[in-house]
Write a protein that holds these residues in place. Structure first.
Motif, PDB file in Angstrom:
ATOM      1  N   GLU A 258      53.248  -1.713  16.832  1.00 20.31           N
ATOM      2  CA  GLU A 258      51.890  -1.927  16.368  1.00 20.31           C
ATOM      3  C   GLU A 258      50.895  -1.211  17.272  1.00 20.31           C
ATOM      4  OE1 GLU A 258      49.932  -5.860  16.828  1.00 20.31           O
ATOM      5  OE2 GLU A 258      50.221  -5.879  14.650  1.00 20.31           O
ATOM      6  N   ILE A 259      50.037  -0.457  16.640  1.00 19.35           N
ATOM      7  CA  ILE A 259      49.015   0.270  17.398  1.00 19.35           C
ATOM      8  C   ILE A 259      47.744  -0.563  17.358  1.00 19.35           C
ATOM      9  CG2 ILE A 259      47.656   2.375  17.528  1.00 19.35           C
ATOM     10  CD1 ILE A 259      49.949   3.809  16.125  1.00 19.35           C
ATOM     11  N   THR A 260      47.359  -1.062  18.528  1.00 24.15           N
ATOM     12  CA  THR A 260      46.154  -1.887  18.598  1.00 24.15           C
ATOM     13  C   THR A 260      45.067  -1.120  19.332  1.00 24.15           C
ATOM     14  OG1 THR A 260      46.977  -2.933  20.604  1.00 24.15           O
ATOM     15  CG2 THR A 260      47.408  -4.058  18.529  1.00 24.15           C
ATOM     16  N   ASP A 261      43.884  -1.329  18.919  1.00 28.21           N
ATOM     17  CA  ASP A 261      42.707  -0.709  19.534  1.00 28.21           C
ATOM     18  C   ASP A 261      42.807   0.814  19.537  1.00 28.21           C
ATOM     19  OD1 ASP A 261      42.633  -3.330  21.995  1.00 28.21           O
ATOM     20  OD2 ASP A 261      41.631  -3.235  20.034  1.00 28.21           O
ATOM     21  N   GLY A 262      43.541   1.395  18.626  1.00 29.21           N
ATOM     22  CA  GLY A 262      43.628   2.848  18.522  1.00 29.21           C
ATOM     23  C   GLY A 262      44.312   3.495  19.708  1.00 29.21           C
ATOM     24  N   ASN A 263      45.153   2.750  20.426  1.00 32.81           N
ATOM     25  CA  ASN A 263      45.816   3.287  21.619  1.00 32.81           C
ATOM     26  C   ASN A 263      47.103   4.004  21.207  1.00 32.81           C
ATOM     27  OD1 ASN A 263      46.645   3.902  24.151  1.00 32.81           O
ATOM     28  ND2 ASN A 263      46.439   1.825  24.959  1.00 32.81           N
ATOM     29  N   LEU A 264      46.948   5.184  20.706  1.00 32.33           N
ATOM     30  CA  LEU A 264      48.063   5.970  20.198  1.00 32.33           C
ATOM     31  C   LEU A 264      48.994   6.425  21.314  1.00 32.33           C
ATOM     32  CD1 LEU A 264      49.314   7.223  17.693  1.00 32.33           C
ATOM     33  CD2 LEU A 264      47.861   9.236  18.048  1.00 32.33           C
ATOM     34  N   ASP A 265      48.445   6.792  22.467  1.00 29.76           N
ATOM     35  CA  ASP A 265      49.275   7.268  23.583  1.00 29.76           C
ATOM     36  C   ASP A 265      50.225   6.182  24.077  1.00 29.76           C
ATOM     37  OD1 ASP A 265      48.159   9.789  23.548  1.00 29.76           O
ATOM     38  OD2 ASP A 265      46.543   9.244  24.950  1.00 29.76           O
ATOM     39  N   GLU A 266      49.725   4.956  24.174  1.00 33.16           N
ATOM     40  CA  GLU A 266      50.575   3.841  24.621  1.00 33.16           C
ATOM     41  C   GLU A 266      51.686   3.578  23.609  1.00 33.16           C
ATOM     42  OE1 GLU A 266      50.180  -0.896  25.408  1.00 33.16           O
ATOM     43  OE2 GLU A 266      48.495   0.362  26.047  1.00 33.16           O
ATOM     44  N   ALA A 267      51.350   3.655  22.344  1.00 34.20           N
ATOM     45  CA  ALA A 267      52.358   3.442  21.298  1.00 34.20           C
ATOM     46  C   ALA A 267      53.420   4.524  21.358  1.00 34.20           C
ATOM     47  CB  ALA A 267      51.695   3.425  19.926  1.00 34.20           C
ATOM     48  N   LYS A 268      52.996   5.786  21.582  1.00 29.89           N
ATOM     49  CA  LYS A 268      53.959   6.890  21.699  1.00 29.89           C
ATOM     50  C   LYS A 268      54.883   6.673  22.897  1.00 29.89           C
ATOM     51  CE  LYS A 268      51.317  10.589  19.503  1.00 29.89           C
ATOM     52  NZ  LYS A 268      50.634  11.883  19.713  1.00 29.89           N
ATOM     53  N   GLU A 269      54.311   6.193  23.989  1.00 33.68           N
ATOM     54  CA  GLU A 269      55.110   5.943  25.195  1.00 33.68           C
ATOM     55  C   GLU A 269      56.145   4.838  24.944  1.00 33.68           C
ATOM     56  OE1 GLU A 269      54.420   4.261  29.670  1.00 33.68           O
ATOM     57  OE2 GLU A 269      52.855   5.552  28.834  1.00 33.68           O
ATOM     58  N   ARG A 270      55.711   3.762  24.271  1.00 37.40           N
ATOM     59  CA  ARG A 270      56.661   2.682  23.945  1.00 37.40           C
ATOM     60  C   ARG A 270      57.767   3.183  23.033  1.00 37.40           C
ATOM     61  NH1 ARG A 270      53.210  -2.032  21.628  1.00 37.40           N
ATOM     62  NH2 ARG A 270      51.569  -0.495  21.667  1.00 37.40           N
ATOM     63  N   LEU A 271      57.392   3.996  22.067  1.00 35.94           N
ATOM     64  CA  LEU A 271      58.386   4.556  21.153  1.00 35.94           C
ATOM     65  C   LEU A 271      59.356   5.468  21.896  1.00 35.94           C
ATOM     66  CD1 LEU A 271      59.370   4.683  18.263  1.00 35.94           C
ATOM     67  CD2 LEU A 271      57.738   6.523  17.840  1.00 35.94           C
ATOM     68  N   SER A 272      58.861   6.261  22.817  1.00 37.09           N
ATOM     69  CA  SER A 272      59.723   7.138  23.616  1.00 37.09           C
ATOM     70  C   SER A 272      60.700   6.323  24.458  1.00 37.09           C
ATOM     71  CB  SER A 272      58.878   8.030  24.529  1.00 37.09           C
ATOM     72  OG  SER A 272      58.109   8.921  23.761  1.00 37.09           O
ATOM     73  N   ARG A 273      60.201   5.222  25.046  1.00 37.75           N
ATOM     74  CA  ARG A 273      61.086   4.348  25.835  1.00 37.75           C
ATOM     75  C   ARG A 273      62.185   3.748  24.964  1.00 37.75           C
ATOM     76  NH1 ARG A 273      57.421   0.215  27.911  1.00 37.75           N
ATOM     77  NH2 ARG A 273      55.674   1.538  27.453  1.00 37.75           N
ATOM     78  N   MET A 274      61.812   3.320  23.771  1.00 37.90           N
ATOM     79  CA  MET A 274      62.813   2.748  22.863  1.00 37.90           C
ATOM     80  C   MET A 274      63.843   3.798  22.467  1.00 37.90           C
ATOM     81  SD  MET A 274      60.610   0.046  20.508  1.00 37.90           S
ATOM     82  CE  MET A 274      60.612   1.175  19.193  1.00 37.90           C
ATOM     83  N   ILE A 275      63.410   5.006  22.223  1.00 36.09           N
ATOM     84  CA  ILE A 275      64.347   6.087  21.860  1.00 36.09           C
ATOM     85  C   ILE A 275      65.292   6.365  23.022  1.00 36.09           C
ATOM     86  CG2 ILE A 275      64.499   8.559  21.345  1.00 36.09           C
ATOM     87  CD1 ILE A 275      61.933   8.190  19.657  1.00 36.09           C
TER      88      ILE A 275
END
Length: 98
Positions: A67-84
């Protein structure tokens, strides 16, 4: 009644009692087997429900992580990269085990 006839009559009575008891136990056994089958079916249904609930929970957890909250796209990308990376590590471990 002579002793032989008395013994034979006692024997017949005992056999009848045994047959009657056998029939009672046979009915009880059938009832208990039906109960076991019913409970086994219920257990399978409950296991399926637990599995579905677990899958739903994992999906919800994954959705919350993405979930992308407050438009924080970079944090979401980082979480997704960690999961990958974690998934890739798991795949590597599983490949080594085989």
């Amino acid at each position: 009644m002579n002793p032989s006839e008395k013994t034979l009559a006692d024997f017949q009575t005992r056999v009848r009692q045994m047959i009657f008891r056998f029939q009672e136990l046979k009915k009880e056994n059938g009832r208990l087997q039906a109960l076991v089958e019913e409970q086994a079916t219920e257990i399978e249904e409950l296991k399926a429900r637990v599995t579905q609930a677990d899958n739903d929970y994992n999906s919800l957890k994954m959705a919350r992580m993405l979930e992308i909250t407050d438009g924080n796209l970079d944090e979401a990308k980082e979480r997704l990269s960690r999961m990958i990376r974690q998934v890739n590590k798991c795949i590597a471990i599983l490949s080594d085990e085989q």
